[in-house]
Design an enzyme around this catalytic site. Structure first.
Site, PDB file in Angstrom:
ATOM      1  N   ASP A   1      41.724   9.225  27.147  1.00 31.51           N
ATOM      2  CA  ASP A   1      42.914   9.933  27.602  1.00 31.51           C
ATOM      3  C   ASP A   1      43.833  10.069  26.387  1.00 31.51           C
ATOM      4  OD1 ASP A   1      44.954  10.882  29.473  1.00 31.51           O
ATOM      5  OD2 ASP A   1      45.878   8.928  29.180  1.00 31.51           O
TER       6      ASP A   1
ATOM      7  N   ASP B   1      47.906  10.945  26.482  1.00 29.76           N
ATOM      8  CA  ASP B   1      49.265  10.412  26.690  1.00 29.76           C
ATOM      9  C   ASP B   1      49.199   8.990  27.251  1.00 29.76           C
ATOM     10  OD1 ASP B   1      51.375  13.143  27.099  1.00 29.76           O
ATOM     11  OD2 ASP B   1      49.220  13.374  26.889  1.00 29.76           O
TER      12      ASP B   1
ATOM     13  N   ASP C   1      45.030   4.978  30.540  1.00 31.30           N
ATOM     14  CA  ASP C   1      46.127   4.076  30.902  1.00 31.30           C
ATOM     15  C   ASP C   1      46.617   4.247  32.337  1.00 31.30           C
ATOM     16  OD1 ASP C   1      47.334   6.668  30.253  1.00 31.30           O
ATOM     17  OD2 ASP C   1      49.240   5.615  30.475  1.00 31.30           O
TER      18      ASP C   1
END
Length: 215
Positions: A9, A11, A167
């Site tokens: 991922d 961001d 995250d």
């Protein structure tokens, strides 16, 4: 390395983009005459693409037309301001260098719109990340596995030999839908307790711990 490829991922995983996202969100809200949001509110709004970010940020009852105008303002502002405060998390560039040295393929798959994903990856990572895929009309966004499959196809690695690292709860679901292992990270936009409550099996507290898990 234990895996032939790592799909990241963006961001909250590789880049701390929160302040720039919050600034562009509040610029767009102000331009539409809407009240501002705090950085912590924006932290909770991200993860499902910028359209959902703005949908969550605008006041309840906002018309679809006004929401679309706010989203358009956000996109234009963010594309020219997305490098103002954004930085890689400590240890990330070194981790990517070691993955490259170990001939482990690397890609980024994000729900951020595609132009921003490709621009940020080119600016911050260069050749470290040869494949970067964001949201577009051509393919379903996460948690659908489509963008992950596209990245794996470009890398030439099967899903069973790859791992997804992210995250958020969206990343956990994405990895499950793609039939891949998942490693969650707690230095981004969600903490360990939240990730475990959403089904995370393994959580890395820093890039060094992540590298040990990958190996």
């Amino acid at each position: 390395m234990h895996y032939q490829a790592v799909i990241f991922d963006l961001d909250g995983t590789l880049l701390n983009t929160l302040d720039d996202l919050a600034d562009s969100t509040n610029y767009a809200l102000a331009d539409s005459g809407f009240p501002a949001r705090t950085v912590e509110e924006v932290r909770q709004f991200v993860g499902n693409g910028v359209a959902m970010l703005i949908h969550r940020a605008v006041p309840d009852g906002t018309s679809p037309e006004d929401e679309a105008a706010c989203l358009d303002t956000f996109r234009h502002h963010y594309l020219t301001h997305m490098r103002s405060k954004t930085v890689p998390y400590p240890g990330i560039l070194e981790l990517l260098d070691r993955l490259n040295a170990a001939e482990c393929a690397v890609a980024v798959v994000s729900n951020k719109f595609d132009a921003a994903v490709k621009g940020l990856c080119a600016d911050y990572f260069g050749d470290r990340v040869p494949v970067a895929i964001g949201e577009s009309e051509e393919v379903r966004k996460k948690p659908a596995p489509d963008t992950v499959y596209r990245a794996l196809e470009e890398l030439g690695v099967p899903a069973e030999r790859a791992v997804y690292v992210g995250d958020s709860e969206v990343d956990i679901e994405t990895a499950h839908n793609a039939g891949m292992d998942c490693i969650s990270v707690s230095w981004g936009f969600r903490d360990t307790a939240f990730l475990l409550s959403k089904g995370a099996r393994v959580v890395a507290a820093n890039p060094e711990a992540l590298e040990r898990l990958l190996a």
